[in-house]
Design a protein around this motif. Sequence first.
Motif, mmCIF file in Angstrom:
data_model
loop_
_atom_site.group_PDB
_atom_site.id
_atom_site.type_symbol
_atom_site.label_atom_id
_atom_site.label_comp_id
_atom_site.label_asym_id
_atom_site.label_seq_id
_atom_site.Cartn_x
_atom_site.Cartn_y
_atom_site.Cartn_z
ATOM 1 N N ARG A 13 0.846 -1.191 0.000
ATOM 2 C CA ARG A 13 0.000 0.000 0.000
ATOM 3 C C ARG A 13 0.884 1.243 0.000
ATOM 4 O O ARG A 13 1.839 1.349 0.742
ATOM 5 C CB ARG A 13 -0.904 0.033 1.230
ATOM 6 N N LEU A 14 0.516 2.203 -0.902
ATOM 7 C CA LEU A 14 1.255 3.455 -1.027
ATOM 8 C C LEU A 14 0.320 4.603 -0.671
ATOM 9 O O LEU A 14 -0.909 4.463 -0.728
ATOM 10 C CB LEU A 14 1.766 3.623 -2.456
ATOM 11 N N GLN A 15 0.895 5.735 -0.329
ATOM 12 C CA GLN A 15 0.085 6.906 -0.020
ATOM 13 C C GLN A 15 0.480 8.024 -0.974
ATOM 14 O O GLN A 15 1.653 8.198 -1.309
ATOM 15 C CB GLN A 15 0.305 7.350 1.429
ATOM 16 N N GLY A 16 -0.525 8.782 -1.430
ATOM 17 C CA GLY A 16 -0.269 9.883 -2.332
ATOM 18 C C GLY A 16 -1.400 10.881 -2.298
ATOM 19 O O GLY A 16 -2.374 10.727 -1.559
ATOM 20 N N LYS A 17 -1.279 11.910 -3.113
ATOM 21 C CA LYS A 17 -2.266 12.984 -3.143
ATOM 22 C C LYS A 17 -2.852 13.047 -4.557
ATOM 23 O O LYS A 17 -2.129 12.933 -5.545
ATOM 24 C CB LYS A 17 -1.594 14.307 -2.785
ATOM 25 N N ILE A 18 -4.164 13.255 -4.647
ATOM 26 C CA ILE A 18 -4.829 13.388 -5.944
ATOM 27 C C ILE A 18 -4.425 14.745 -6.521
ATOM 28 O O ILE A 18 -4.670 15.783 -5.907
ATOM 29 C CB ILE A 18 -6.354 13.273 -5.813
ATOM 30 N N THR A 19 -3.780 14.722 -7.690
ATOM 31 C CA THR A 19 -3.290 15.962 -8.299
ATOM 32 C C THR A 19 -4.218 16.477 -9.389
ATOM 33 O O THR A 19 -4.152 17.660 -9.738
ATOM 34 C CB THR A 19 -1.875 15.759 -8.873
ATOM 35 N N SER A 20 -5.059 15.623 -9.929
ATOM 36 C CA SER A 20 -6.083 16.073 -10.881
ATOM 37 C C SER A 20 -7.227 15.075 -10.858
ATOM 38 O O SER A 20 -7.033 13.888 -10.597
ATOM 39 C CB SER A 20 -5.504 16.214 -12.292
ATOM 40 N N TRP A 21 -8.446 15.577 -11.152
ATOM 41 C CA TRP A 21 -9.627 14.711 -11.137
ATOM 42 C C TRP A 21 -10.700 15.291 -12.049
ATOM 43 O O TRP A 21 -10.944 16.493 -12.044
ATOM 44 C CB TRP A 21 -10.195 14.559 -9.721
ATOM 45 N N ASN A 22 -11.349 14.424 -12.851
ATOM 46 C CA ASN A 22 -12.439 14.815 -13.739
ATOM 47 C C ASN A 22 -13.673 14.020 -13.316
ATOM 48 O O ASN A 22 -13.757 12.815 -13.552
ATOM 49 C CB ASN A 22 -12.064 14.503 -15.190
ATOM 50 N N ASP A 23 -14.643 14.726 -12.669
ATOM 51 C CA ASP A 23 -15.858 14.047 -12.187
ATOM 52 C C ASP A 23 -16.652 13.424 -13.323
ATOM 53 O O ASP A 23 -17.196 12.335 -13.194
ATOM 54 C CB ASP A 23 -16.775 15.031 -11.452
ATOM 55 N N HIS A 24 -16.729 14.115 -14.441
ATOM 56 C CA HIS A 24 -17.535 13.629 -15.569
ATOM 57 C C HIS A 24 -16.993 12.309 -16.127
ATOM 58 O O HIS A 24 -17.755 11.399 -16.430
ATOM 59 C CB HIS A 24 -17.588 14.689 -16.666
ATOM 60 N N LEU A 25 -15.681 12.227 -16.275
ATOM 61 C CA LEU A 25 -15.082 11.007 -16.820
ATOM 62 C C LEU A 25 -14.743 9.981 -15.755
ATOM 63 O O LEU A 25 -14.539 8.808 -16.062
ATOM 64 C CB LEU A 25 -13.806 11.357 -17.605
ATOM 65 N N GLY A 26 -14.655 10.419 -14.498
ATOM 66 C CA GLY A 26 -14.327 9.487 -13.411
ATOM 67 C C GLY A 26 -12.872 9.053 -13.444
ATOM 68 O O GLY A 26 -12.569 7.918 -13.083
ATOM 69 N N ILE A 27 -11.985 9.942 -13.872
ATOM 70 C CA ILE A 27 -10.562 9.614 -13.921
ATOM 71 C C ILE A 27 -9.744 10.783 -13.391
ATOM 72 O O ILE A 27 -10.227 11.913 -13.331
ATOM 73 C CB ILE A 27 -10.086 9.272 -15.344
ATOM 74 N N GLY A 28 -8.504 10.489 -13.012
ATOM 75 C CA GLY A 28 -7.605 11.532 -12.539
ATOM 76 C C GLY A 28 -6.215 10.957 -12.362
ATOM 77 O O GLY A 28 -5.896 9.881 -12.877
ATOM 78 N N PHE A 29 -5.388 11.676 -11.599
ATOM 79 C CA PHE A 29 -4.028 11.235 -11.338
ATOM 80 C C PHE A 29 -3.716 11.397 -9.865
ATOM 81 O O PHE A 29 -4.196 12.318 -9.202
ATOM 82 C CB PHE A 29 -3.021 12.055 -12.160
ATOM 83 N N VAL A 30 -2.896 10.486 -9.369
ATOM 84 C CA VAL A 30 -2.399 10.547 -7.996
ATOM 85 C C VAL A 30 -0.874 10.605 -8.059
ATOM 86 O O VAL A 30 -0.265 9.949 -8.900
ATOM 87 C CB VAL A 30 -2.890 9.343 -7.152
ATOM 88 N N THR A 31 -0.280 11.412 -7.171
ATOM 89 C CA THR A 31 1.180 11.506 -7.094
ATOM 90 C C THR A 31 1.611 10.934 -5.758
ATOM 91 O O THR A 31 1.133 11.369 -4.701
ATOM 92 C CB THR A 31 1.647 12.969 -7.214
ATOM 93 N N GLN A 32 2.474 9.934 -5.810
ATOM 94 C CA GLN A 32 2.949 9.272 -4.597
ATOM 95 C C GLN A 32 3.764 10.254 -3.759
ATOM 96 O O GLN A 32 4.506 11.076 -4.291
ATOM 97 C CB GLN A 32 3.806 8.059 -4.966
ATOM 98 N N ASN A 33 3.613 10.147 -2.451
ATOM 99 C CA ASN A 33 4.388 10.995 -1.548
ATOM 100 C C ASN A 33 5.869 10.789 -1.811
ATOM 101 O O ASN A 33 6.351 9.660 -1.890
ATOM 102 C CB ASN A 33 4.071 10.678 -0.088
ATOM 103 N N GLY A 34 6.618 11.898 -1.957
ATOM 104 C CA GLY A 34 8.053 11.836 -2.185
ATOM 105 C C GLY A 34 8.431 11.567 -3.631
ATOM 106 O O GLY A 34 9.585 11.273 -3.930
ATOM 107 N N SER A 35 7.474 11.632 -4.551
ATOM 108 C CA SER A 35 7.752 11.362 -5.962
ATOM 109 C C SER A 35 7.032 12.400 -6.812
ATOM 110 O O SER A 35 6.074 13.025 -6.377
ATOM 111 C CB SER A 35 7.275 9.953 -6.338
ATOM 112 N N ASP A 36 7.488 12.570 -8.036
ATOM 113 C CA ASP A 36 6.816 13.470 -8.971
ATOM 114 C C ASP A 36 6.016 12.704 -10.019
ATOM 115 O O ASP A 36 5.352 13.302 -10.861
ATOM 116 C CB ASP A 36 7.849 14.354 -9.693
ATOM 117 N N GLN A 37 6.096 11.384 -9.989
ATOM 118 C CA GLN A 37 5.418 10.561 -11.008
ATOM 119 C C GLN A 37 3.911 10.545 -10.749
ATOM 120 O O GLN A 37 3.459 10.243 -9.650
ATOM 121 C CB GLN A 37 5.965 9.133 -10.987
#
Length: 193
Positions: free
Chosen positions: A2-26
């Motif tokens: 299990r990893l922890q990260g922060k949601i950096t973008s989210w689109n409610d209409h499409l139901g998709i987004g991106f998460v960035t792992q803590n300590g990483s830029d990916q």
Amino acid sequence: MRLQGKITSWNDHLGIGFVTQNGSDQQIPLRYEDFIDRSRLPAVGEVVIYEHGKDSQGRTIATRVGFPVTGNPAAQSKSSKTAKPKPPRRRTRGLGTVAVGLAVIAGVIWWQQHHAAPEPPSHDHTATTDSSIAVEPDTVFGEAAPYNCDGRRRCDQMNSCEEAAFFLRNCAAPSMDESGNGIACESSGCGWK
């Protein structure tokens, strides 16, 4: 793991987004369908816990996504957003769409056939369809010609060379001038003296 990260973008209409792992830029893709708790929508800035997984094309994505149980100020401030999102719409062409498309095409074709502007008159004199055309007095025969333009256009339909010559001059029957020299039905023996 299990990893922890922060949601950096989210689109409610499409139901998709991106998460960035803590300590990483990916940034790793994140899908609504991969959330364990779907009672509320995620929001940008929320902390999530997830695992790495693969999508159908072998790309790394976040799976088994959840919200941490500890107090999360971002999550608490967004908790008013509890409406369940609609799943992303997949763009498929069902039978109804195909039927509507075919109906539109058929309607356009029908309209063109029934409402199109009439064709301009043709300059092709072989297409004359009048069964009887009034003819002025003929200079060769003197008074009014003894023949009527009745739709015949071929040499094998003529009864005499005179009739063929009349049709060639007066009835728009250029197919009777086989060689283009102005003499009607030469192959049938007309024009030879």
